[in-house]
Design a protein around this motif. Structure first.
Motif, mmCIF file in Angstrom:
data_model
loop_
_atom_site.group_PDB
_atom_site.id
_atom_site.type_symbol
_atom_site.label_atom_id
_atom_site.label_comp_id
_atom_site.label_asym_id
_atom_site.label_seq_id
_atom_site.Cartn_x
_atom_site.Cartn_y
_atom_site.Cartn_z
ATOM 1 N N LYS B 51 1.195 -1.451 0.048
ATOM 2 C CA LYS B 51 -0.302 -0.002 -0.254
ATOM 3 C C LYS B 51 0.579 1.130 0.327
ATOM 4 N N ALA B 52 0.040 2.090 0.356
ATOM 5 C CA ALA B 52 0.744 3.518 -0.393
ATOM 6 C C ALA B 52 1.860 3.948 0.716
ATOM 7 N N ASP B 84 -3.155 -1.700 -2.242
ATOM 8 C CA ASP B 84 -4.013 -0.394 -3.188
ATOM 9 C C ASP B 84 -3.252 -0.032 -4.550
ATOM 10 N N SER B 85 -3.783 1.170 -5.043
ATOM 11 C CA SER B 85 -3.192 1.933 -6.301
ATOM 12 C C SER B 85 -1.184 1.425 -6.386
ATOM 13 N N ILE B 86 -0.802 1.759 -5.000
ATOM 14 C CA ILE B 86 0.793 1.323 -5.652
ATOM 15 C C ILE B 86 0.717 0.110 -6.238
ATOM 16 N N LEU B 88 -0.886 -1.725 -8.260
ATOM 17 C CA LEU B 88 -0.996 -1.365 -9.701
ATOM 18 C C LEU B 88 0.182 -0.783 -10.254
ATOM 19 N N VAL B 89 0.684 0.467 -9.638
ATOM 20 C CA VAL B 89 1.905 0.819 -10.493
ATOM 21 C C VAL B 89 2.633 0.124 -10.889
ATOM 22 N N HIS B 93 4.673 -1.233 -14.099
ATOM 23 C CA HIS B 93 6.283 -1.009 -14.442
ATOM 24 C C HIS B 93 7.553 -2.229 -14.436
ATOM 25 N N GLY B 113 -9.267 -8.471 -8.700
ATOM 26 C CA GLY B 113 -9.359 -6.957 -8.795
ATOM 27 C C GLY B 113 -8.281 -6.396 -9.304
ATOM 28 N N SER B 116 -8.080 -7.301 -12.894
ATOM 29 C CA SER B 116 -8.763 -6.159 -13.745
ATOM 30 C C SER B 116 -8.376 -4.564 -14.124
ATOM 31 N N LEU B 117 -7.901 -4.197 -13.257
ATOM 32 C CA LEU B 117 -7.876 -2.932 -12.756
ATOM 33 C C LEU B 117 -6.510 -2.463 -14.026
ATOM 34 N N LEU B 118 -5.271 -3.991 -13.836
ATOM 35 C CA LEU B 118 -4.082 -3.571 -14.802
ATOM 36 C C LEU B 118 -4.745 -3.612 -16.176
ATOM 37 N N LEU B 120 -7.011 -2.690 -17.328
ATOM 38 C CA LEU B 120 -7.932 -1.841 -18.034
ATOM 39 C C LEU B 120 -7.399 -0.960 -18.561
ATOM 40 N N ALA B 121 -5.998 -0.320 -17.161
ATOM 41 C CA ALA B 121 -5.142 0.698 -17.348
ATOM 42 C C ALA B 121 -4.261 -0.197 -18.109
#
Lengths: 254, 396
Positions: B51-52, B84-86, B88-89, B93, B113, B116-118, B120-121
């Protein structure tokens, strides 16, 4: 971590000074719902949303986030709840003097202590989630309406919110774009595990993504129905609700 | 009979043991380990908190630990993985790097989740259109600057022309002109401005008298303070001070109003109705200010003289009656008229600047701010320039 769902509204009365807009509003939003607030124009949908996100205090009644009375709490507690919510305003409400990247970065800078390069990467990622990678240096005024909506969505999800509020997300968008936006909302709800509360009167969106809803009426000054919109359309006996859900034709959807 | 495990397995088991030992102590941070599954295949298992708020391992570090001769990597996650989004980021990379190394990656072991987010991005529907910053040389910039000046001049000339045509149409009774607006602006830039104009003019009168008194007392000519104050108020300060006040008060308001209307497409709505924004919006504002500024100037003259008399009476013991007689003696009607003519001209330039900048504002909040600033700056500069010109003309 305190779970802030479900959101429940108990016996809410909304009013502008002496003018009562809606009263006796009560409903509960379950975790993972796409909860639709619907009703004709001027019935107080957006005002209800403003009550939920802390922009307007209720005249009477409670708004509970989990076991937490939102309007009884002090400002700091309220802010903590709002920090877990993402809000998409009707016209996007992107800050016009800031680029998309700066717009999306502001919530991150406000509520996290991430290093600037990490923030930048997160921003790029959020923009690519809504299909706007490569537009980070653009100003909102240089984008089309649909892109602005999506950029505002990227800002709303910047903090990985548990609750997402949408005020007429598809207003002013063409049918295809608005369907894409619906799909995107669905996708984000599923992947982020968020709960969505949405003000809309787009019947297509209501049927295709809504899982629960409340119907407000301007004349009755209260809600006329609660429940899944599809079942509502099948079962309700209230002529106003039938009219609305069938676009005035009276033919119920299958 | 024990089968000796192959060399690749031994090495990875050690790595595995080491990393699990290493990370067991730090439960709240992001952790990962490579689990070999077959020759050339391995699993990257993520666990802990991605997480962040947690520290995320560097990409280089992970690639440094990557088992050699790998051509297939499966990424999985422990059930307890917190993300969280971290994450995914990071994965985004990571996948870019793997693609560069031509390493096949299987993401099916990750939470749905994340997958699917990956997707999508990385669907990446839009083309990267980021604007290039065009680097220009100094000569080119200079040239552009000069061209801009010409363009600006053309704009100003066109706007002036539009105003003149609108005026002609107005006098022939053919323009859309809202008299309600006109009267509203009359009150707005007339009566509503009285308090601030009163305060400033009295104080200017006091200051002039005070400064003059110190000098004139040396010669025993205190009575001439009355002349000094009356002349300078009537000739310069009355018109100038009321002009500058109205530039800040009304000129800025005009620019902000018209700029906001521009943002809201209200001006476009007028144009498409065939209504000229100049006659509908600019003329009432302009005419109102042109009517009112001379009156404000007379008012400022009077109050300035009154302010001066305060000093004359209280500090220099000149009788009030004598002070006013002296003031009257020192003034000619033509001097008063000069001030009034000046203030009429100021009314034109202030409303012109405000309306011009407002109508030419960009379509954002900051652009409206810039328009307002430029309106005030332009008005004050024009006031001073036109004052200089008129002083020369009147002295001929």
């Amino acid at each position: 971590m305190r779970a802030i769902q479900p959101l429940s509204v108990i016996d809410l009365t909304m009013a502008y000074d002496d003018f009562i807009l809606q009263q006796n509003i009560s409903f509960t939003v379950e975790r993972g719902d796409i909860f639709i607030i619907m009703g004709g124009s001027g019935c107080g949908k957006s005002t209800l949303l403003r009550h939920l996100i802390g922009l307007k205090p209720p005249q009477k009644g409670k708004i509970m986030y989990a076991d937490f009375d939102f309007w009884q709490a002090d400002a700091a507690e309220r802010e903590k709840i709002l920090q877990r919510s993402g809000i998409l305003y009707q016209s996007g409400a992107l800050w016009s003097s800031m680029t998309l990247a700066e717009n999306v970065a502001l919530p991150l800078q406000r509520y996290t202590v991430l290093h600037p390069p990490v923030v930048r990467e997160l921003v790029e990622f959020k923009l690519s989630l809504v299909g706007l990678n490569g537009f980070s240096e653009y100003y909102p005024s240089e984008l089309s309406g649909g892109m602005r909506k999506r950029a505002a969505l990227a800002r709303a999800i910047a903090l990985d919110p548990e609750l997402l509020f949408f005020d007429e997300p598809s207003a002013g968008l063409d049918p295809v774009t608005s369907r894409h936006l619906d799909e995107l909302i669905l996708e984000l709800r599923d992947s982020l595990g968020a709960t969505v509360i949405m003000v809309t009167h787009e019947l297509d969106s209501i049927y295709s993504i809504g899982t629960n809803s409340v119907f407000l009426d301007r004349e009755a000054k209260t809600m006329l129905a609660v429940g899944n919109p599809k079942t509502m359309a099948q079962e309700t006996e209230n002529p106003v609700v039938i009219d609305f859900l069938t676009r005035g034709t009276g033919k119920r959807p299958r | 009979m024990p089968v000796e495990s192959p060399a690749w397995l031994q090495r990875d088991v050690v790595c595995h043991l080491w990393s699990s030992l290493h990370f067991r102590t730090v439960t709240s941070s992001a952790s990962y380990r490579f689990i070999p599954t077959a020759p050339g295949r391995s699993t990257l298992q993520l666990s802990g908190c991605w997480k962040a708020s947690c520290s995320i391992p560097e990409l280089d570090e992970i690639f440094g630990r990557l088992p050699a001769h790998l051509d297939h990597l499966k990424i999985t996650a422990e059930d307890s993985l917190n993300w969280d989004s971290i994450l995914l980021v990071f994965l985004s990379h990571f996948l870019d790097h793997c693609r560069k190394k031509q390493l096949a990656v299987d993401l099916t072991g990750l939470p749905e989740g994340v997958q699917s987010l990956l997707t999508l991005a990385r669907k990446s529907t839009s083309r990267p259109l980021n604007k290039e910053k065009v680097q220009t040389g100094m000569i080119a910039r200079l040239g552009q600057g000069v061209l801009d000046i010409f363009a600006r001049g053309r704009d100003l000339a066109r706007f002036t022309g539009e105003i003149v045509t609108a005026l002609v149409l107005l006098f022939r009774g053919k323009a859309y002109f809202r008299f309600r607006d006109f009267f509203y602006f009359l009150q707005n830039c007339g009566a509503d401005a009285l308090p601030i104009v009163s305060l400033i003019s009295i104080l200017v009168g006091v200051i002039l008298a005070f400064v003059g008194a110190v000098q004139l007392r040396i010669f025993g000519a205190q009575i001439y303070v009355a002349n000094l104050v009356a002349l300078s108020m009537v000739l310069e300060m009355g018109a100038m001070m009321s002009g500058i006040i109205m530039a800040g008060r009304t000129g800025a308001a005009y620019a902000a109003q018209l700029g906001t209307m521009q943002v809201n497409e209200e001006i476009d709505a007028l144009r498409t109705l065939g209504i000229s924004p100049v006659s509908y919006l600019v003329l009432p504002r302009m005419l109102a200010l042109i009517c009112m500024l001379p009156l404000l100037c007379i008012y400022a003259d009077l109050l300035g003289i009154a302010g001066g008399s305060l000093i004359g009476v209280w500090m220099m013991d000149i009788p009030l009656y004598e002070y006013f007689v002296q003031s009257k003696k020192g003034l000619h009607m033509w001097q008063i008229n000069q001030g009034i003519i000046k203030s009429t001209v100021y009314g034109v330039v202030i409303s012109f600047s405000g309306c011009y900048q407002g109508l030419h504002s960009g379509r954002s909040a900051s652009a409206v701010g810039e328009a307002t600033t430029s309106a005030v700056v332009m008005a004050i500069v024009l006031i001073v320039i036109s004052d200089a010109i008129m002083v020369v003309i009147f002295s001929l």
